[in-house]
Design an enzyme around this catalytic site. Structure first.
Site, short mmCIF file in Angstrom:
data_model
loop_
_atom_site.label_atom_id
_atom_site.label_comp_id
_atom_site.label_asym_id
_atom_site.label_seq_id
_atom_site.Cartn_x
_atom_site.Cartn_y
_atom_site.Cartn_z
N GLY A 184 0.80 -1.20 0.00
CA GLY A 184 0.00 0.00 0.00
C GLY A 184 0.84 1.26 0.00
O GLY A 184 1.98 1.25 -0.42
N SER A 185 0.25 2.30 0.53
CA SER A 185 0.85 3.63 0.45
C SER A 185 1.90 3.87 1.52
O SER A 185 2.12 3.04 2.41
CB SER A 185 -0.25 4.69 0.59
OG SER A 185 -0.67 4.74 1.93
N SER A 186 2.49 5.04 1.45
CA SER A 186 3.48 5.43 2.45
C SER A 186 2.83 5.71 3.80
O SER A 186 3.51 5.90 4.80
CB SER A 186 4.25 6.66 1.98
OG SER A 186 3.35 7.72 1.73
N GLY A 187 1.51 5.70 3.87
CA GLY A 187 0.80 5.87 5.13
C GLY A 187 0.94 4.67 6.05
O GLY A 187 0.56 4.73 7.22
#
Length: 143
Positions: free
Chosen positions: A69-72
């Site tokens: 997924g994302s850098s979150g």
């Protein structure tokens, strides 16, 4: 991978975040999404199609391929530390920058680049020791 004189299975790798802890293993053969994949307030995996859907990782030695997924991802795992729902340690098979950052901000011992596949050697419920200071993951007792 080797066995100690006491028969303990020892995997050798590289420590990412220092520390040494023991605990119950929680193994996922699938990567874990931070944003939308975990609930930091409960420490549960909430990704509906994930093999560990609705399983709590709080206080467990989380053994998994890594982040997706994302850098979150790192922000959500940092929230688990702040809320007291973090895993006890992390063992990654594939280190990415988001997985490394997630382990660092979660502040739990983390090991990667092991000499054998931990997903093939460790089973959920096994009692393991993660010694990230020395880059070791030891299976102390089997489920």
């Amino acid at each position: 991978m080797s066995r100690g004189t006491d028969g303990v299975l020892v995997l050798r790798g590289r420590g990412i975040v220092p520390g040494c802890v023991r605990g119950e293993a929680l193994v996922s053969h699938e990567t874990i999404s931070g944003w939308g994949g975990i609930d930091p307030a409960t420490g549960r995996i909430i990704e509906r199609r994930h093999e560990l859907y609705d399983v709590c990782f709080t206080g467990k030695i989380l053994v998994f391929p890594g982040a997706k997924g994302s850098s979150g991802w790192s922000g959500f795992f940092q929230a688990t530390r702040l809320l007291g729902t973090a895993p006890r340690a992390m063992v990654f098979t594939h280190l990415t920058t988001k997985a490394a950052l997630g382990a660092i901000v979660t502040r739990v011992p983390a090991v990667t680049d092991l000499d054998d596949d931990p997903l093939a050697r460790i089973t959920t419920g096994d009692w393991v020791e993660v010694d990230a200071d020395r880059g070791l993951v030891s299976v102390l007792s089997r489920l």
